[in-house]
Enzyme design. Structure first.
Site, PDB file in Angstrom:
ATOM      1  N   HIS A  18      -1.655  20.638 -17.002  1.00 23.56           N
ATOM      2  CA  HIS A  18      -2.158  20.869 -15.745  1.00 23.56           C
ATOM      3  C   HIS A  18      -3.229  19.439 -15.554  1.00 23.56           C
ATOM      4  O   HIS A  18      -4.276  19.063 -16.186  1.00 23.56           O
ATOM      5  CB  HIS A  18      -2.940  22.002 -15.410  1.00 23.56           C
ATOM      6  CG  HIS A  18      -3.844  22.380 -14.546  1.00 23.56           C
ATOM      7  ND1 HIS A  18      -3.629  21.861 -13.131  1.00 23.56           N
ATOM      8  CD2 HIS A  18      -4.680  23.312 -13.658  1.00 23.56           C
ATOM      9  CE1 HIS A  18      -3.966  21.959 -12.334  1.00 23.56           C
ATOM     10  NE2 HIS A  18      -4.530  22.643 -12.706  1.00 23.56           N
ATOM     11  N   CYS A  69      -7.950  21.375  -7.674  1.00 23.35           N
ATOM     12  CA  CYS A  69      -6.429  20.763  -8.074  1.00 23.35           C
ATOM     13  C   CYS A  69      -5.454  20.713  -7.616  1.00 23.35           C
ATOM     14  O   CYS A  69      -4.620  20.287  -7.140  1.00 23.35           O
ATOM     15  CB  CYS A  69      -6.216  22.379  -9.252  1.00 23.35           C
ATOM     16  SG  CYS A  69      -7.054  22.283 -10.667  1.00 23.35           S
ATOM     17  N   HIS A  84       2.303  26.339  -8.152  1.00 21.20           N
ATOM     18  CA  HIS A  84       1.126  25.391  -9.625  1.00 21.20           C
ATOM     19  C   HIS A  84       1.538  26.059 -10.834  1.00 21.20           C
ATOM     20  O   HIS A  84       1.324  25.202 -11.626  1.00 21.20           O
ATOM     21  CB  HIS A  84       0.453  26.056  -8.501  1.00 21.20           C
ATOM     22  CG  HIS A  84      -0.724  25.820  -8.834  1.00 21.20           C
ATOM     23  ND1 HIS A  84      -1.375  24.394  -9.015  1.00 21.20           N
ATOM     24  CD2 HIS A  84      -2.249  26.078  -9.576  1.00 21.20           C
ATOM     25  CE1 HIS A  84      -3.038  24.473  -9.602  1.00 21.20           C
ATOM     26  NE2 HIS A  84      -2.670  25.006  -9.829  1.00 21.20           N
TER      27      HIS A  84
END
Length: 2032
Positions: A349, A162, A293
């Site tokens: 996400h 990620c 995040h």
């Protein structure tokens, strides 16, 4: 680092869930839209138990592969992320204001963040093409953009889970800062394609069902999401846009952690931020917002999982607590709370792309000044560090952003940490901008719609100068892949234009015009353009010493333009300034030329003089004219050539300008000029005086002024410079152009220009045909001349116009047109003032860039493998399936039935992991349920195969198409019935019994089977079904071709398709061994055993459908009558007919196969082209005409035309004779009015005819007959005149040749003449036909005879003199519509199969055998009739002799017999008619109390009830029956019969209304026994009332919805009766249950009743009689339609609860009345019919047609007898027909003896009823190459045979019905090289006219070209047709023949016209250019840039090899790989 060396994000692009671009994403953030949905994605939700929630990108299957030059095969196998990255990177560069072409070759790096690429390999075994690995290569994801955009910097893909995207950014920043690269592209993408990947994350509790609820107490994991984001990073000094400055980017890793690799480590995160911020001197208080995040995971959910994680999983395992702990540790000492948020709450996400998505949100914040709110923030978890003590503040609502610095966190699975910090653009938007009055913007795009949308956005943002500046920067360079361009001029009245472009370099030419372009205020508007005003001011300054105010001259409304100084200064200064404008923006000419003073501006454009020198030269010209010694003169424009004017002008008049070949300017003394121009006008020559200020420029009248001019020029031009080659002189004649002074732009040159003739006509030969020609002057004076002389290939643009309301707007529009035409103006030079970078908030460009997403590409699809089966996608544009385009059925491209078997075999082999070559199969019980139409779009087939049973089902669009079972045998050899097939060995006597391939497929084509190329597998066969078949390496086409042999065994011409096959056995190994090295192998069709065998394949038990109604796929033929008309008609006529006649006369007076005409309608002050429209409508129906239409006023006409149209009421002041000068050499004036004035005798009337309102005239210039012209007397008996004609032509001894026919009974001169007119040559032909009936005054033709001479003076091509001494010609006029007529007997049918609105009455044949005894009064419509009328084919059936059946409609009737007996009854066919014949048994007397209407409701339904219940159902008293869905009348009858038999009846209904109706109509039925089967109570009641045994019988009609319930209710050994079983099928699951209960299913068809034994019929008849007497059978409720409402009756059948009847006759009318019906031709079975040439292709077709229409005795005449297998095939087929006798006769009818023999031979079969002569011999050659022998051989089967048959039939056939001869279009319109054939046919037509005059039958038909005529094919002339005519198929020809027989007209004409002005159909046999385009995946060749090499079109090495092989194999073109790479489409075009 210097501030300008900072690195900035200057461009961005992206796609997000539900958002196609960043603008949409921004709107979603501010609208609070949750972008996560539960809608479907690339796999079914809950597949493997996966969650539903996900953020999905739209349309990931779209990609513009052609733009990037990527071959389709490669594009299709690319991972969708590769495709997304390419487009996104291009968009982000575009967004920066840079055209990506500006960066080609630059050191730009590409850095891509993404995970492993994937595509579902399991389903690709059959599609391996060598590209899959490229599509899955991570490296290519980054390298492809570098390749396509030619970047030279490093490129690589990064996978840091990620954190990938920010790792990529960090890597790029490192390379930028160390100087490795100049700029960088960062891209990251994530797609959720793999359900197993999601499942893995679910197992780790990372992914949740729901949403990313970052920092919420309800957070429980994240939701996966998709996105693609790209950034362009540059140095600040180079950027044009600045979204943000990248202050720093850094990454680190956690290292070893005792908690495990997946556990997040806040210490490392803290350390990363601390080190980065300190390195760039950023303090905690400098950060204004922090984008976290923030995935929404809790730490405690992970603890139980950590020890089990052993492998890589895409995703981040991290909790919000850890991240916040690290943030708080660094920011704890801030003075104010730190604002934080996470975009994941809005969109989910995005994993690998998450970091860039966060930066996008940060940039949106900076650009708008507002921080978008986090979603789901209302349940903030204050236990998270910093959230409870106000150190951190979560943005829960939109918040004003009051700072400039934003930090972004991004973490990856495994401990990767990355952070970036950015700073916003401080520059504000320009606030005080005011858009100029006119603002030009030009854009380009991939599609027209893309350009339109772009310009719409420009309009909406027209006041944003910085946005417009970026658009100008983009479009200052060409984007070659953009196929469309557009421009808009934004002003008070907006101008906008869009067009397509082909990117080929087009030369640009500047043309400078001269005097006449000056006008007041010419420069007023243009002075607003700074470049223009600067140039004018420079010129003005040079004139100041001479006291001239130039600015005032060009801007003042009162400027004196009678002053020569003002005129010349205005013209030159404006030209100079306009040149400066164009050259400044990059429009540089490749050629220049000037007219008169325009050459001065030429010199400036050429760079040989300055602007100041140019204006001084202009001043000198004006001064010398004004003050020099000149004569007062006048100038005029004249519309004739220089040579013509020289012959007639007075000596005082000079030629000043040669503007064009037929356009000159003359000058001379004023009075002389006025007199001369009046004289020219009176002669019809265009002549118009022009204002020249009293000067005679370019003539001797200004030479004295030239002396003064010479001195002034010497003062200006002191240093002459050489003229460049691009300057084409218009003042130096060709013979002086080598003189030294002509090579310089000096005094001598410009003095010569002033004094001598302007030779502008020298320019045209130098201008290339594709040039962009720009006329530069104050007014586009030369536009009309330039367009006319330079042709259609050039584009002409004027940059100024005196009639424009705003000349600045006009100039800008002209620049836009230059851009549309292919020029490349650089508008950044026109609009300055914007400094870069643009201000914050400037509109993004990336959302404006639209791609061509017309093609859908492959996306990995995961599906339930065995539940849903295997999918095969068939698309004709796919190379694998393109061959299927050659399989047509009834005009439609249809999936071959064996294509299903081929797909099934392929899937079966994939299941067993064996190639099909090694997999023998047995397929059994195959049923084909429907056909599938194929196209260029995807058609998806789903193939299911049950593992255990082998049962398979193939479906398409949710509907089953094929079922059966498949297995692979242990020993396939034991499965064959025939083990060996011997080699084909025909007997010697079979020589003429062999059908060749062309014969086979001609026959199949006539039935509707359109097989081509690979599907024409049968090579030959004999009449016993033994033949040869070609193996072409394709099992599908081979299997299909095997079935063709079975189709040939049918004797009927019906279209039938296989509906089932008992067994197919395929042994591929044996088969391939047998065909190895063999082009063809044996095949046999054993009809008795129904076995087809060839090679290793055996097909058994093919069953075909009943006849399928055909659809007419060819447009109707255009039918005409060929009639004689007089040239003068005094009586009133229909105007349309008169107009058509006039235009036909004009047409036949023009030469060529296709007459290309220019037609101009003279209109009044208001344009009205209504007459032109009428003419166009008429000419569109003419195969020999192509016309171009114009309109003009009489005073502006300046071109020549073939036809000039004048309408009196519009042009009452027009002098028609003045228009004669504008006629082409053979031109005509068409005048529509009451009286035409030709007083000056310039014109003569050659045709006139009165209409209801006016007279129509044709006028032509007067003509004098040359009495010495050649005369050739033409006759049919001796062809020695041919040599005389050839001598005249060869010697050219006469300009005109008169072809004369006199004293010739059957003259063929008209046909000869028509053919000669189509052949090239210099001789003009005129024909004279003198019809000698003893009434002609002058029997001897002579050119000296005034009678004939007066007619020939009209100079007409055709001159036919009839016996009344009146002249005329023959013309084609539309044939009248065939009217209905009263018929004594008729039947009902649809004229168009399937179209109920075309139901009508059609004439029935005469009842020769008195078989129709019943006059029908009422006929009932039943289900069977509706199905047939709709065009649906029914069950398979035994072949029925079609000639015995006229109509299939109607089986039930009531009526009266010939003995006046009232009856009702049934007939198998044709009850819906005026008369019918009932079944001998199934007819009943009508009860006395019943009306005939009552009676018509009874027979069918009650007969079907008795047959179903008693015969099939074996019902008896006390049985029970369940009556399901039936028509209400049937249900009522069934109830009555069942109850009368003592049975218990249960009735299922669908509504309460239906229940109430039945209770009312059937009162004896218990209410409790009526109910809804979906109601459990009713079902239980049936079970209880049958003592749980179930019902004995179930009666159903079509319904399948309730089958599970009814089979539950049927008893053991119960019987299921389906009364309309045509489309009924029982599912396999129910069949199994039926077997266990021993149930029987009977499908009841009406045919079964009629085919039953006499005993059964008698039983049914007696039952009905008995029940009528008992009152059980009663008339049923009905609705009746009259005989004219047929369509309505059929359409209402399904909605109607009552019986539907047609009242054929009124109840009280017992007479045999007639009815209006469509007439039909029927032939008497008692007569014989003769077809001469009957063994030819069309002769055999006519014989078949005649048999179908009643003929039983036919004689086929052919002098050579049977000579091929197709003839034998037809004869064998006809021999199987009952009572049909076909005889072959070989008599030679070109002799009288042979003709008599033929007729007497035919009379042995019966009186001769008709004669059809279609024999022909072709001996084609040009007239000079023809011979007398050729003429005789052509005449023999035509006229000689015709004359003999005429004579014999007059004597022997007194009752002849038909005398038909086949003529040709060669006779009526001419065909090159067929002068003999045209003449022979024309003579036959005269013979027919003579027969008609004698009251004898005769018809001649001029046929256009016919399809499938083997004689023409063998001669190689089947394509010798007009451009506008199609080949006419046999079906159309037969309809035409029937029409002309019914009309009884003498001469007819038939042709199928091509639709004009439409794109041509793509040929299936591709040309070289089409082959290469197809392999490259290019579908649109029209907009293709053909100058690019194949490499530039996306050619790679794999495709190069494929193209090389295909060009060699299919086109015999051998090229090397290098030659192929450098090849262009233009070069390929030249190869054709």
């Amino acid at each position: 680092m210097d501030s300008n060396d900072k690195f900035v994000i200057s461009g961005l692009s992206g796609k997000f869930p539900q958002c196609n671009n960043v603008e949409e994403f921004k709107a979603a953030l501010f609208n609070g839209t949750d972008l996560v949905t539960e809608e479907g994605g690339r796999y079914e939700f809950e597949l493997y138990g996966t969650i539903k929630s996900c953020g999905r990108l739209p349309e990931i299957d779209k990609f513009d592969a052609n733009f990037f030059g990527i071959p389709p095969k490669q594009a299709n196998l690319m991972d969708p992320r590769q495709r997304l990255i390419l487009e996104s990177i291009y968009e982000c560069i575009y967004d920066s204001g840079y055209n990506p072409n500006e960066l080609r070759g630059s050191k730009t790096g590409v850095y891509v963040g993404l995970a492993a690429l994937n595509i579902d390999r399991s389903d690709r075994m059959s599609d391996v093409e060598g590209y899959l690995n490229m599509g899955l290569c991570l490296a290519l994801a980054a390298n492809k953009p570098s390749f396509c955009l030619d970047f030279k910097g490093p490129t690589y893909s990064l996978d840091a889970a990620c954190a990938s995207s920010l790792y990529a950014l960090t890597s790029a920043m490192r390379d930028l800062e160390c100087g490795e690269i100049e700029s960088a592209v960062i891209s990251a993408t994530q797609l959720v394609n793999d359900p197993l990947e999601t499942l893995e994350l679910q197992k780790l509790s990372m992914v949740t069902e729901g949403r990313c609820k970052s920092f919420s107490t309800e957070r429980n994991g994240y939701v996966r999401s998709e996105s693609i984001v790209s950034f362009f990073i540059q140095k600040k000094s180079n950027c044009r846009r600045l979204y943000c400055e990248i202050l720093g980017a850094k990454a680190n890793a956690d290292g070893f952690k005792k908690e495990g690799i997946s556990y997040p480590l806040y210490e490392a995160q803290y350390q990363l931020v601390k080190e980065l911020y300190e390195s760039i001197n950023i303090t905690p208080d400098d950060v204004d917002y922090f984008e976290t995040h923030g995935t929404g995971n809790k730490n405690n959910e992970l603890e139980d999982k950590l020890d089990t994680i052993n492998s890589y999983t895409s995703g981040t395992i991290i909790g919000d607590e850890q991240e916040c702990t690290g943030i708080v540790k660094y920011f704890k000492n801030r003075k104010s709370p730190l604002l934080v948020g996470s975009v994941k709450s809005n969109m989910g996400h995005a994993e690998q792309a998450a970091g860039l998505c966060s930066i996008i949100k940060a940039i949106i914040t900076m650009e708008t000044g507002i921080i978008p709110a986090n979603l789901y923030s209302d349940t903030l978890d204050k236990e998270i560090p910093g959230m409870g003590d106000n150190t951190l503040k979560l943005i829960g609502e939109h918040t004003k952003f009051e700072g400039s610095v934003i930090g972004i966190n991004c973490f990856g699975f495994g401990g990767e940490n990355a952070h970036t910090i950015i700073k916003s653009n401080a520059k504000e938007k320009i606030a005080d901008y005011k858009r100029p009055k006119n603002r030009l913007v030009q854009v380009s795009g991939r599609t027209q719609q893309a350009v339109m949308n772009y310009m719409k956005q420009i309009q909406q943002n027209q006041d944003d100068v910085e946005f417009l500046a970026l658009v100008d920067q983009i479009h200052k360079m060409t984007i070659e892949q953009h196929n469309f361009r557009g421009y808009t001029v934004m002003s008070r009245q907006q101008i906008q234009e869009v067009g397509s472009i082909i990117h080929v370099k087009r030369p640009i030419w500047f043309i400078y015009s001269g005097i006449g372009t000056q006008w007041c205020k010419v420069g007023q508007d243009l002075m607003r353009i700074p470049i223009f005003s600067d140039s004018i001011n420079r010129c003005a300054k040079a004139l100041e010493p001479h006291g001239i105010d130039l600015v005032d001259i060009i801007t003042n409304r009162n400027s004196n333009f009678e002053d020569a100084i003002n005129v010349f200064c205005s013209i030159v200064s404006v030209g100079v300034a306009l040149t400066d404008v164009l050259q400044t923006i990059g429009i540089i000419p490749d050629g220049i030329a000037g007219h008169s003073v325009g050459e001065v501006v030429c010199a400036y454009a050429d760079g040989t003089i300055t602007a100041e020198e140019a204006i001084l030269l202009a001043y000198a010209r004006g001064y010398s004219c004004k003050y020099g010694n000149t004569t007062k003169c006048q100038m005029a424009a004249v519309g004739i050539s220089k040579e013509e004017i020289e012959k007639i002008k007075p000596d005082e008049i000079a030629i000043s300008c040669q503007n064009a070949p037929t356009n000159i300017t003359i000058s001379g003394p004023q009075e002389v000029m006025k007199s001369f121009t009046r004289k020219l006008s009176s002669q019809g020559i265009f002549a118009k005086l022009v204002n020249s200020m009293g000067f005679g420029f370019h003539s001797q009248y200004v030479k004295e002024a030239g002396v003064m001019l010479l001195d002034m020029f010497k003062k200006v031009l002191k240093d002459p410079k050489p003229r460049s080659s691009k300057w084409i002189s218009t003042s130096v004649p060709p013979n002086r152009q080598n003189e030294e002074w002509t090579k310089y732009s000096g005094v001598e040159y410009h003095h010569n220009n002033f004094c001598n003739t302007a030779l502008f006509d020298q320019v045209y030969q130098h201008v290339p045909e594709n040039a962009i020609v720009i006329e530069i002057s104050g007014h586009g004076l030369l536009q009309a001349i330039l367009k006319k002389e330079m042709g259609p290939g050039t584009t002409h643009i004027s940059v100024s116009n005196r009639f424009s309301g705003d000349n600045e707007q006009f100039l800008l529009s002209a620049i836009g047109k230059i851009f549309l035409a292919g020029g490349q103006p650089d508008l950044t030079k026109l609009y300055t003032g914007v400094t870069f970078p643009v201000g914050r908030g400037t509109k993004m460009l990336s959302p404006l860039l639209e791609w061509d997403h017309s093609i859908t590409w492959r996306v990995p699809i995961h599906k339930h493998k065995y539940c849903f089966g295997d999918t095969k996608t068939v698309n004709l544009s796919n190379e694998k399936y393109s061959y299927l385009a050659d399989h047509e059925i009834d005009g439609k491209t249809v999936m071959p039935l064996m294509g299903y078997i081929d797909m099934l075999w392929e899937v079966f082999s994939e299941r067993l992991l064996k190639p099909i070559e090694n997999l023998p199969i047995v397929i059994e019980d195959v049923k084909f349920h429907r056909s599938t139409v194929l196209s260029q779009s995807d058609v998806n087939f789903l193939i299911n195969i049950m593992h255990q049973s082998g049962k398979f089902e193939i479906s398409e669009s949710g509907s089953v198409v094929c079922t059966g079972t498949i297995r692979t045998p242990n020993d396939v050899s034991t499965e064959f019935i025939i083990t060996n097939l011997s080699k084909t060995d025909y007997k010697a006597e079979d020589n003429y019994n062999i059908l060749r391939s062309t014969d086979i497929y001609k026959e199949l084509f006539s039935r509707g089977y359109g097989y081509n190329n690979i599907f024409r597998g049968l090579r030959e066969c004999n009449l016993q079904g033994i033949g040869k078949i070609r193996w072409n390496g394709n099992f599908c086409s081979f299997l299909d071709s095997m079935l063709h042999l079975d189709l040939l065994s049918e004797t009927s011409r019906d279209l039938r398709l296989p509906v089932s096959i008992k067994q197919i056995v395929i042994d591929p190994a044996t088969h391939l061994d047998l065909v190895n090295g063999q082009e063809e192998i044996p095949i046999s069709n054993i009809v008795s055993s129904r076995i087809i065998k060839s090679g290793g394949i055996e097909i058994t038990g093919v069953v075909k459908s009943g006849p399928i109604p055909r659809i007419n796929t060819q447009q109707n033929s255009y039918l005409e009558d060929y009639d004689f008309v007089y040239y003068e008609m005094s009586s009133q006529n229909n105007e349309d007919m008169v107009m058509r006649t006039a235009l036909q006369i004009i047409l036949q007076n023009n030469i060529g196969t296709v007459k290309k005409l220019k037609i101009c309608e003279i209109v009044g002050s208001e344009a009205d082209d209504s007459t032109n429209k009428k003419i166009k409508d008429i000419f569109d129906e003419q195969s020999t005409c192509e016309a171009t239409y114009f309109t003009n006023t009489s005073d502006n006409i300046n071109s020549k035309y073939d036809i000039i149209v004048v309408t009196e009421n519009v042009n009452n002041s027009v002098k028609v004779e003045n228009l004669s000068t504008f006629l082409e050499e053979n031109g005509f004036i068409l005048f529509l009015g009451n009286e035409v004035n030709v007083e000056n005798k310039i014109l003569q009337v050659v045709y006139q005819a009165k209409t209801e309102e006016r007279t129509i005239y044709i006028l032509k210039p007067n003509f004098e007959v040359d009495e010495n012209s050649a005369v050739v007397y033409v006759n049919n008996t001796n062809f020695n005149w041919l040599k005389q004609l050839q001598t005249v032509i060869n010697n050219k001894s006469s300009e005109i040749v008169y072809l004369v026919s006199q004293n010739e009974e059957y003259s063929g001169v008209l046909g000869l003449m028509n053919c000669l007119l189509t052949e090239p040559g210099e001789i003009k032909f005129r024909s004279v036909v003198i019809d000698d009936e003893g009434k002609i005054k002058n029997n001897s033709f002579s050119l000296h005879d005034e009678f004939y001479k007066n007619q020939l003076k009209k100079n007409l091509t055709f001159n036919v003199l009839k016996g009344d001494n009146r002249w005329g010609t023959y013309v084609h006029l539309p044939a009248p519509v065939l009217e209905k007529k009263e018929a004594e007997n008729a039947y009902v049918d649809a004229l168009e199969p399937g179209n109920l609105s075309t139901m009508t009455w059609i004439e029935k044949p005469i009842d020769f055998n008195n078989q129709y005894d019943i006059s029908v009064h009422y006929s009932a419509i039943n289900f069977h009739d509706v199905v047939i009328a709709k065009g649906e084919h029914l069950r398979t059936d035994t072949q029925v002799e079609i000639s015995n059946i006229i109509s299939n409609l109607g089986r039930e009737f009531s009526g009266v017999t010939s003995k006046n007996k009232r009856i009702m009854g049934l007939t198998k066919y044709g009850a819906l008619a005026l008369k019918t014949n009932g079944d001998p048994i199934l007819t009943w007397d009508v009860p006395t109390k019943w009306s005939l209407r009552d009676a018509a409701t009874v027979p069918y339904i009650y007969t079907m009830c008795y047959y179903s219940f008693v015969i099939k159902g074996k019902m008896k008293a006390n049985d029970s029956i369940l009556i399901l869905k039936c028509t209400t009348p049937f249900k009522m009858a069934a109830i009555n019969v069942a109850l009368s038999m003592g049975c218990k009846a249960f009735v299922a209904v669908e509504s309460e209304e239906e229940k109430d109706y039945l209770k009312k109509m059937c009162p004896m039925l218990n209410e409790s026994d009526i109910g809804d089967l979906t109601d459990k109570t009713f079902v239980d009641s049936i079970i209880m009332n049958t003592e749980e045994k179930g019902v004995n019988v179930v009666l159903n009609s079509v319904n399948t919805d309730l089958l599970p319930t009814c089979f539950r209710l049927i008893s053991h050994q119960g019987i299921f009766l389906e009364t309309e079983g045509y489309h009924f099928q029982i599912p396999d699951s129910i069949k199994t249950k039926m077997t266990l209960k021993n149930n029987i299913v009977h499908l009841i068809f009406p045919e079964d009743v009629f085919d039953s034994s006499l005993q059964i019929k008698e039983q049914i008849k007696s039952l009905l009689v008995k029940d009528i007497q008992l009152g059980v059978v009663k008339p049923l409720p009905n609705i009746t339609f009259d005989s004219t409402s047929l369509g309505e009756a059929f359409e209402c059948f399904e909605e109607e609860n009552n019986k539907v009847l047609i009242e054929v006759r009124n109840e009280t009318n017992t007479e045999t009345n007639k009815i209006l019906a469509v007439p039909k031709i029927y032939f008497s079975p008692n007569k014989s019919y003769v077809i001469i040439g009957g063994l030819g292709g069309f002769g055999l077709e006519i014989a078949e047609w005649m048999i179908r229409n009643g003929a039983r005795n036919i004689v086929l005449n052919s002098t050579i007898g049977i000579y091929n297998g197709y003839q034998s095939y037809c004869l064998k087929k006809w021999s199987s027909y009952e009572d049909v006798v076909i005889k072959i006769n070989q008599s030679d009818t070109s002799t009288l003896k042979g003709a008599e023999e033929l007729i007497k031979f035919a009379q042995q079969l019966g009186p001769v009823g008709g004669l059809f002569n279609m024999a022909l011999v072709l001996k084609d050659a040009s007239i000079l190459d023809q011979t007398e022998e050729n003429f005789y051989q052509v005449y023999a089967p035509k006229l000689l045979s015709g004359q003999n048959m005429d004579l014999v039939t007059r004597n022997l056939c007194k009752n002849l019905d038909y005398f038909v001869v086949f003529s040709s279009v060669a006779s009526g319109r001419g065909i090159p090289g067929q002068s003999n054939y045209g003449m022979a046919n024309s003579a036959l037509e005269r013979l027919c006219e003579k027969r008609k005059m004698d009251k004898l039958p005769a018809v001649a038909i001029q046929w256009g070209p016919m399809a499938e005529i083997e004689y023409l094919t063998e001669k190689g002339i089947d394509h010798k047709v007009y451009e506008n005519i199609q080949l006419e198929n046999f079906d159309s020809c037969l309809k035409t023949l029937e029409y002309f027989l019914l009309q009884q007209h003498t001469i007819g004409c038939s042709a199928v016209l091509k639709v004009k002005n439409t794109s041509s159909v793509v040929q299936k046999n591709r040309s070289p250019i089409e082959t290469v385009a197809h392999l490259l995946g290019i579908s649109n060749l029209e907009t293709l840039n053909k100058s690019l090499t194949l490499s530039q079109h996306g050619l790679d090495s794999l495709l190069a090899t494929e193209i090389k092989n295909c060009l060699l194999k299919y086109h015999n073109i051998e090229l090397t790989s290098e030659e192929i790479r450098e090849m262009t489409f233009s070069a390929l075009l030249d190869m054709e």
